[in-house]
Design an enzyme around this catalytic site. Structure first.
Site, PDB file in Angstrom:
ATOM      1  N   ASN A 107     -20.336  53.110 -90.610  1.00 12.87           N
ATOM      2  CA  ASN A 107     -19.172  52.339 -91.060  1.00 12.87           C
ATOM      3  C   ASN A 107     -17.878  52.972 -90.535  1.00 12.87           C
ATOM      4  O   ASN A 107     -17.753  54.190 -90.516  1.00 12.87           O
ATOM      5  CB  ASN A 107     -19.055  52.341 -92.588  1.00 12.87           C
ATOM      6  CG  ASN A 107     -20.393  52.211 -93.279  1.00 12.87           C
ATOM      7  OD1 ASN A 107     -21.264  53.041 -93.111  1.00 12.87           O
ATOM      8  ND2 ASN A 107     -20.538  51.172 -94.050  1.00 12.87           N
ATOM      9  N   ARG A 112     -31.863  51.390 -98.025  1.00  8.89           N
ATOM     10  CA  ARG A 112     -31.783  50.669 -96.740  1.00  8.89           C
ATOM     11  C   ARG A 112     -32.986  50.976 -95.864  1.00  8.89           C
ATOM     12  O   ARG A 112     -33.609  50.075 -95.297  1.00  8.89           O
ATOM     13  CB  ARG A 112     -30.506  51.049 -95.995  1.00  8.89           C
ATOM     14  CG  ARG A 112     -29.485  49.956 -96.104  1.00  8.89           C
ATOM     15  CD  ARG A 112     -28.694  49.704 -94.862  1.00  8.89           C
ATOM     16  NE  ARG A 112     -28.040  48.403 -95.065  1.00  8.89           N
ATOM     17  CZ  ARG A 112     -26.850  48.082 -94.614  1.00  8.89           C
ATOM     18  NH1 ARG A 112     -26.151  48.935 -93.920  1.00  8.89           N
ATOM     19  NH2 ARG A 112     -26.352  46.878 -94.823  1.00  8.89           N
ATOM     20  N   LEU A 154     -10.465  36.646 -80.072  1.00  6.70           N
ATOM     21  CA  LEU A 154     -11.298  35.642 -80.746  1.00  6.70           C
ATOM     22  C   LEU A 154     -10.628  35.176 -82.037  1.00  6.70           C
ATOM     23  O   LEU A 154     -10.525  33.975 -82.311  1.00  6.70           O
ATOM     24  CB  LEU A 154     -12.681  36.223 -81.050  1.00  6.70           C
ATOM     25  CG  LEU A 154     -13.602  36.425 -79.850  1.00  6.70           C
ATOM     26  CD1 LEU A 154     -14.817  37.265 -80.227  1.00  6.70           C
ATOM     27  CD2 LEU A 154     -14.041  35.081 -79.273  1.00  6.70           C
ATOM     28  N   ALA A 203     -11.124  42.200 -77.662  1.00  5.84           N
ATOM     29  CA  ALA A 203     -11.981  41.001 -77.703  1.00  5.84           C
ATOM     30  C   ALA A 203     -11.925  40.374 -79.094  1.00  5.84           C
ATOM     31  O   ALA A 203     -11.763  39.149 -79.241  1.00  5.84           O
ATOM     32  CB  ALA A 203     -13.424  41.370 -77.337  1.00  5.84           C
ATOM     33  N   CYS A 208     -15.542  42.360 -89.325  1.00  4.00           N
ATOM     34  CA  CYS A 208     -14.887  42.908 -88.132  1.00  4.00           C
ATOM     35  C   CYS A 208     -13.460  42.444 -87.863  1.00  4.00           C
ATOM     36  O   CYS A 208     -12.583  43.266 -87.623  1.00  4.00           O
ATOM     37  CB  CYS A 208     -15.742  42.607 -86.910  1.00  4.00           C
ATOM     38  SG  CYS A 208     -17.351  43.378 -86.994  1.00  4.00           S
TER      39      CYS A 208
END
Ligand SMILES: NC(=O)c1ccc[n+]([C@@H]2O[C@H](COP(=O)([O-])OP(=O)(O)OC[C@H]3O[C@@H](n4cnc5c(N)ncnc54)[C@H](O)[C@@H]3O)[C@@H](O)[C@H]2O)c1
Ligand SMILES: O=c1ccn([C@@H]2O[C@H](COP(=O)(O)OP(=O)(O)O[C@H]3O[C@H](CO)[C@@H](O)[C@H](O)[C@H]3O)[C@@H](O)[C@H]2O)c(=O)[nH]1
Length: 474
Positions: free
Chosen positions: A87, A38, A223, A219, A272
């Site tokens: 994570n 990464r 959503l 939130a 998420c």
């Protein structure tokens, strides 16, 4: 010069820190990670994630005040502010398995910070964590601190993938939670000083720690709940002849409701929504609130229902069997403008079709073949770990799955096409050419309201579009 170190060079750590570096040229920003590939990629021309506008931002500041490194300990030791953006997967075993957040990576980062620090630090929760995590982190830090003062802040991230740079440049709000003590308030001010470089002060909200932690989960739950609500309506639309786009438009015109996040789809994906709602459900259960837990669990249940409803529609339409039939899958990422496949609905849809013995031919402009093969072989939740710690895939699906380089190759000789990601290029494909090269009857199942169903019907396709009036065939 203030020095910021961010632990975790992922979808959040990378773009967030790149934007801080760009907007605050006098702050040195170092992003560190335990994953060598990464960090190598962040230091190369081929960044590890695809995100519109990101290359440009990184190019402008990398090597000046933005650095990527695997030397985690040195940079943490030298930093004034340490962001933790590692994570926080769903636990797969033990207490709370399948729901609770696994804080292994967070805890090991906190222990390392305590171990290596020689000066006072502000430690910022950037990862999404269960409410009250800061309390646990505080305990780890203070019990190992050797007299060093640590202030913990919660500064959850609200960026969406595909629009991360836009969202970071112009966030609806920046949320900073801290202790209601003089030390806590001072730390909040120090972090605020970073954001005021480009975010209007009125958009920087400060709260106590628990409100900030919970607001992030809330939130995402709100959503996702909108999507499950409109997806639930899409099933009723199909049953009654209503059109879900028209219903969503009419509903969203109410200024109290608003038009955003009302697009019916094959289901929401991404790293998420599901993880954070499961986490919320677990917290409610632990706090003796089973009714509240059940309410939010329903958002996930409808999402699962939407994906299996789509698979059932495909199989039922094609004479109740897709065995040995070639089905083209257009789009594998969880949304357009990203190469991210974490929890993409395409995984469940493909697995459903593979279960019915279909042969899949998959095309996505940003997702590579080995990623797709890994996703289709991996167990649920195993994806959300640092790359080198992910379990090896037990099997691959190479017999039943091919991955192609364009939509025309994927659809050639196919019995059906499933559109699972709303990539712009799928709107302008030559559908006459696709139709001509397919088996007949030619089916098209649109899970993202991408195509003009009437035009495709004129060509000869049998079209299913989620939540829209059904063809007589269906
Ligand atoms: N992806 C999003 O759009 C998004 C948005 C808001 C919040 N979040 C939250 O942010 C957090 C990170 O998400 P992400 O998508 O960036 O994940 P990611 O998997 O892309 O990145 C996490 C990185 O942390 C590294 N890491 C893990 N443990 C480490 C350690 N001890 N030391 C150093 N590096 C370590 C991993 O190698 C990995 O590169 C999660 O809590 C997620 O819920 C994600
Ligand atoms: O009307 C809609 C809007 C979205 N989606 C789907 O919902 C999923 C999530 O999309 P989006 O929210 O745009 O992307 P994420 O990157 O998952 O961002 C969400 O999750 C992040 C991680 O916590 C938060 O930071 C963001 O605010 C939140 O929008 C995707 O599969 C979309 O296709 C729909 O089906 N219909």
């Amino acid at each position: 010069m203030v020095k910021i170190c961010c632990i975790g060079a992922g979808y959040v750590g990378g773009p967030t820190m790149a934007v801080i570096a760009l907007k605050c040229p006098k702050i040195e920003v170092v992003v560190v990670d335990i994953s060598v590939p990464r960090i190598t990629a962040w230091n190369s021309d081929q960044l590890p994630i695809y995100e519109p506008g990101l290359d440009d931002v990184v190019k402008q500041c990398r090597g000046k005040n933005l650095f990527f490194s695997t030397d985690v300990e040195t940079h943490v030791r030298e930093a004034d502010i340490v962001f933790v953006s590692v994570n926080t997967p769903t636990k797969t075993r033990g207490l709370g398995a399948g729901k609770a957040a696994d804080l292994t990576y967070w805890e090991s980062a906190a222990r390392m910070i305590a171990d290596v620090s020689k000066s006072d630090k502000i430690v910022v929760e950037k990862s999404t964590v269960p409410v009250k995590t800061a309390e646990a982190i505080e305990k780890i830090l203070t019990h190992n601190s050797k007299g060093i003062n640590f202030q913990i802040l919660s500064n959850p991230e609200f960026l969406a993938e595909g629009t991360a740079i836009e969202d970071l440049f112009k966030p609806d709000r920046v949320l900073i939670g801290g202790r209601e003590t003089p030390g806590g308030q001072k730390a909040i001010e120090a972090l605020k000083d970073v954001y005021v470089h480009w975010v209007p002060e009125a958009n920087i909200i400060t709260t106590n720690l628990w409100s900030a932690e919970l607001s992030k989960l809330a939130a995402n739950a709100f959503l996702a709940q909108r999507i499950s609500s409109v997806n639930a309506m899409s099933a009723l639309c199909e049953a009654t002849g209503a059109n879900v786009s028209q219903v969503a438009y009419a509903v969203g015109k109410d200024s109290r409701i608003g038009p955003k996040f009302l697009n019916a789809s094959v289901g929401f994906g991404g790293s998420c929504f599901q993880k954070d709602i499961l986490n919320l459900v677990y917290i409610c259960e632990c706090n003796g609130l089973p009714e509240v837990a059940e309410y939010w669990k329903q958002v996930i249940k409808i999402n699962d229902y939407q994906k299996s409803r789509f698979v059932n529609r495909v199989v039922a339409s094609m004479f109740n069997t897709v065995s040995n039939k070639k089905v083209a899958i257009l789009g594998f990422a969880f949304k357009k403008d990203t190469g991210d496949t974490r929890e993409t609905p395409a995984i469940d849809v493909c697995k459903g079709l593979l279960g019915d013995k279909a042969k899949l031919s998959i095309y996505d402009p940003q997702v590579q073949e080995d990623q797709i093969q890994r996703d289709l072989a991996m167990k649920q939740f195993d994806w959300d770990h640092p790359l080198h710690l992910q379990p090896m895939s037990p099997t691959t699906m190479k017999q039943q799955v091919t991955v192609t380089w364009d939509a025309y190759a994927a659809t050639k000789d196919a019995h059906a096409v499933c559109i699972l990601t709303e990539w712009d290029e799928f709107k302008t494909l030559d559908y006459q050419k696709i139709y001509d090269n397919m088996q007949k009857p030619a089916f098209l199942f649109d899970g993202r309201s991408v195509v003009d169903a009437d035009k495709l019907r004129e060509i000869g396709f049998i079209v299913y579009s989620i939540g829209k009036p059904l063809d007589a065939w269906l």
